[in-house]
Design a protein around this motif. Structure first.
Motif, PDB file in Angstrom:
ATOM      1  N   ALA A  14       0.849  -1.197   0.000  1.00  0.00           N
ATOM      2  CA  ALA A  14       0.000   0.000   0.000  1.00  0.00           C
ATOM      3  C   ALA A  14       0.884   1.246   0.000  1.00  0.00           C
ATOM      4  CB  ALA A  14      -0.904   0.003   1.227  1.00  0.00           C
ATOM      5  N   ASP A  15       0.317   2.386  -0.358  1.00  0.00           N
ATOM      6  CA  ASP A  15       1.072   3.636  -0.297  1.00  0.00           C
ATOM      7  C   ASP A  15       1.292   4.067   1.144  1.00  0.00           C
ATOM      8  OD1 ASP A  15       1.410   4.315  -3.168  1.00  0.00           O
ATOM      9  OD2 ASP A  15      -0.773   4.240  -3.141  1.00  0.00           O
ATOM     10  N   ASP A  16       0.310   3.761   2.004  1.00  0.00           N
ATOM     11  CA  ASP A  16       0.444   4.007   3.438  1.00  0.00           C
ATOM     12  C   ASP A  16      -0.418   3.001   4.181  1.00  0.00           C
ATOM     13  OD1 ASP A  16       2.093   6.316   4.440  1.00  0.00           O
ATOM     14  OD2 ASP A  16       0.976   7.369   2.870  1.00  0.00           O
ATOM     15  N   VAL A  17       0.036   2.594   5.350  1.00  0.00           N
ATOM     16  CA  VAL A  17      -0.754   1.760   6.245  1.00  0.00           C
ATOM     17  C   VAL A  17      -1.112   2.606   7.453  1.00  0.00           C
ATOM     18  CG1 VAL A  17      -0.814  -0.288   7.702  1.00  0.00           C
ATOM     19  CG2 VAL A  17       0.339  -0.373   5.479  1.00  0.00           C
ATOM     20  N   LEU A  18      -2.402   2.849   7.648  1.00  0.00           N
ATOM     21  CA  LEU A  18      -2.882   3.639   8.781  1.00  0.00           C
ATOM     22  C   LEU A  18      -3.427   2.661   9.815  1.00  0.00           C
ATOM     23  CD1 LEU A  18      -4.757   6.455   6.809  1.00  0.00           C
ATOM     24  CD2 LEU A  18      -2.339   6.306   7.437  1.00  0.00           C
ATOM     25  N   CYS A  19      -2.743   2.563  10.932  1.00  0.00           N
ATOM     26  CA  CYS A  19      -3.081   1.569  11.952  1.00  0.00           C
ATOM     27  C   CYS A  19      -3.017   2.229  13.317  1.00  0.00           C
ATOM     28  CB  CYS A  19      -2.109   0.393  11.860  1.00  0.00           C
ATOM     29  SG  CYS A  19      -2.397  -0.913  13.057  1.00  0.00           S
ATOM     30  N   LEU A  20      -4.082   2.080  14.110  1.00  0.00           N
ATOM     31  CA  LEU A  20      -4.136   2.738  15.411  1.00  0.00           C
ATOM     32  C   LEU A  20      -3.286   2.036  16.463  1.00  0.00           C
ATOM     33  CD1 LEU A  20      -7.968   3.522  15.614  1.00  0.00           C
ATOM     34  CD2 LEU A  20      -6.121   5.057  14.924  1.00  0.00           C
ATOM     35  N   SER A  21      -3.142   0.731  16.338  1.00  0.00           N
ATOM     36  CA  SER A  21      -2.428  -0.024  17.369  1.00  0.00           C
ATOM     37  C   SER A  21      -1.669  -1.191  16.740  1.00  0.00           C
ATOM     38  CB  SER A  21      -3.416  -0.546  18.418  1.00  0.00           C
ATOM     39  OG  SER A  21      -2.753  -1.286  19.412  1.00  0.00           O
ATOM     40  N   ARG A  22      -0.380  -1.309  17.107  1.00  0.00           N
ATOM     41  CA  ARG A  22       0.449  -2.424  16.649  1.00  0.00           C
ATOM     42  C   ARG A  22       1.062  -3.076  17.895  1.00  0.00           C
ATOM     43  NH1 ARG A  22       3.351  -0.254  11.073  1.00  0.00           N
ATOM     44  NH2 ARG A  22       1.715   1.236  10.502  1.00  0.00           N
ATOM     45  N   PRO A  23       0.261  -3.767  18.688  1.00  0.00           N
ATOM     46  CA  PRO A  23       0.744  -4.295  19.973  1.00  0.00           C
ATOM     47  C   PRO A  23       1.838  -5.344  19.779  1.00  0.00           C
ATOM     48  CG  PRO A  23      -1.447  -5.134  19.453  1.00  0.00           C
ATOM     49  CD  PRO A  23      -1.160  -4.061  18.464  1.00  0.00           C
ATOM     50  N   PRO A  24       2.924  -5.236  20.526  1.00  0.00           N
ATOM     51  CA  PRO A  24       4.015  -6.207  20.389  1.00  0.00           C
ATOM     52  C   PRO A  24       3.611  -7.612  20.808  1.00  0.00           C
ATOM     53  CG  PRO A  24       4.401  -4.743  22.246  1.00  0.00           C
ATOM     54  CD  PRO A  24       3.245  -4.182  21.502  1.00  0.00           C
ATOM     55  N   ASP A  25       2.562  -7.726  21.640  1.00  0.00           N
ATOM     56  CA  ASP A  25       2.106  -9.043  22.095  1.00  0.00           C
ATOM     57  C   ASP A  25       0.896  -9.513  21.298  1.00  0.00           C
ATOM     58  OD1 ASP A  25       0.532  -7.007  23.120  1.00  0.00           O
ATOM     59  OD2 ASP A  25       0.142  -8.029  25.027  1.00  0.00           O
ATOM     60  N   PHE A  26       0.755  -9.027  20.075  1.00  0.00           N
ATOM     61  CA  PHE A  26      -0.389  -9.392  19.233  1.00  0.00           C
ATOM     62  C   PHE A  26      -0.439 -10.891  18.995  1.00  0.00           C
ATOM     63  CE2 PHE A  26      -2.439 -10.344  15.248  1.00  0.00           C
ATOM     64  CZ  PHE A  26      -3.525  -9.496  15.207  1.00  0.00           C
ATOM     65  N   ARG A  27      -1.636 -11.469  19.161  1.00  0.00           N
ATOM     66  CA  ARG A  27      -1.847 -12.884  18.843  1.00  0.00           C
ATOM     67  C   ARG A  27      -3.037 -13.072  17.899  1.00  0.00           C
ATOM     68  NH1 ARG A  27      -0.676 -12.992  24.282  1.00  0.00           N
ATOM     69  NH2 ARG A  27      -2.905 -13.000  24.771  1.00  0.00           N
ATOM     70  N   ALA A  28      -4.125 -12.329  18.143  1.00  0.00           N
ATOM     71  CA  ALA A  28      -5.322 -12.455  17.310  1.00  0.00           C
ATOM     72  C   ALA A  28      -6.077 -11.135  17.326  1.00  0.00           C
ATOM     73  CB  ALA A  28      -6.219 -13.582  17.815  1.00  0.00           C
TER      74      ALA A  28
END
Length: 225
Positions: free
Chosen positions: A184-198
């Motif tokens: 994508a030209d940009d990814v707009l994401c509010l949260s990228r938690p390091p402990d993401f699982r699902a």
């Protein structure tokens, strides 16, 4: 960051999308310009999120149907995806690890292609797909885990010649978000938690979205409600 439900996530994400467009393309905000942004949702879960963004921007809302191809016996494990009439996209490392081949998954691909077409017909009816050539397109989902369906959708979307493609999600795996920044030209994401699982772990209410919910959201947004 947690979200009450998909609508709450959509309202918060709408502010982020608007701020980005005001900073990069202020000519597209306000006044409903004919070449204004188009919001596309990945159904089903992305539709309630995208509806809030489309409503905030006063932009048209439509769907881009993509389907995950799950591993045999493990349907939740994404090893591939397809969108539109494009060839399926596979995770080569996952296939090798599981001892699978693209040819051996032909029946799975055919089944998912049939479901994809069913959903396109159900959601869109006789309404033609939106014109995307030269437009700014905001592609929305409720979150990114492996990102396989989003990747397939982004590649299919590029074939329509949009000027700018923004991928907007409330929450994502940090590695997936970084990888999709190349699509994508940009990814707009509010949260990228390091402990993401699902994805669902970051919502208080992650109730499954039905076909009827998708159709209702599309109709309500088109009617300005």
């Amino acid at each position: 960051m947690r979200f009450t439900d998909r609508r709450d996530a959509g309202r918060q994400l709408a502010r982020r999308v608007r701020e980005h467009l005001e900073a990069t393309r202020p000519d597209l905000i306000g006044g409903h310009p004919p070449d204004g942004p188009v919001v596309l949702a990945l159904p089903r879960g992305g539709v309630p999120v995208a509806a809030e963004i489309a409503r905030d921007l006063g932009a048209p809302l439509d769907v881009l149907v993509a389907r995950k191809i799950g591993a045999p016996g493990q349907p939740e494990l994404a090893i591939g995806a397809l969108a539109g009439e494009d060839r399926p996209l596979f995770d080569a490392r996952a296939l090798e690890f599981l001892g699978l081949t693209e040819e051996g998954l032909a029946a799975d691909v055919a089944r998912e292609r049939t479901e994809l077409r069913r959903r396109e017909g159900l959601y869109r009816g006789r309404r033609p797909p939106p014109e995307l050539t030269g437009r700014t397109v905001v592609l929305v989902d409720d979150g990114l885990a492996t990102g396989m369906t989003a990747r397939a959708a982004l590649r299919a979307l590029r074939r329509h010649g949009p000027a700018i493609v923004l991928l907007a999600v409330p929450v994502a795996s940090p590695t997936t978000a970084a990888a999709l920044a190349r699509e994508a030209d940009d990814v707009l994401c509010l949260s990228r938690p390091p402990d993401f699982r699902a994805v669902g772990e970051w919502y208080d209410d992650f109730t499954q979205v039905s076909d009827e919910d998708v159709i209702d959201a599309l109709h309500r947004t088109a009617a300005g409600r």
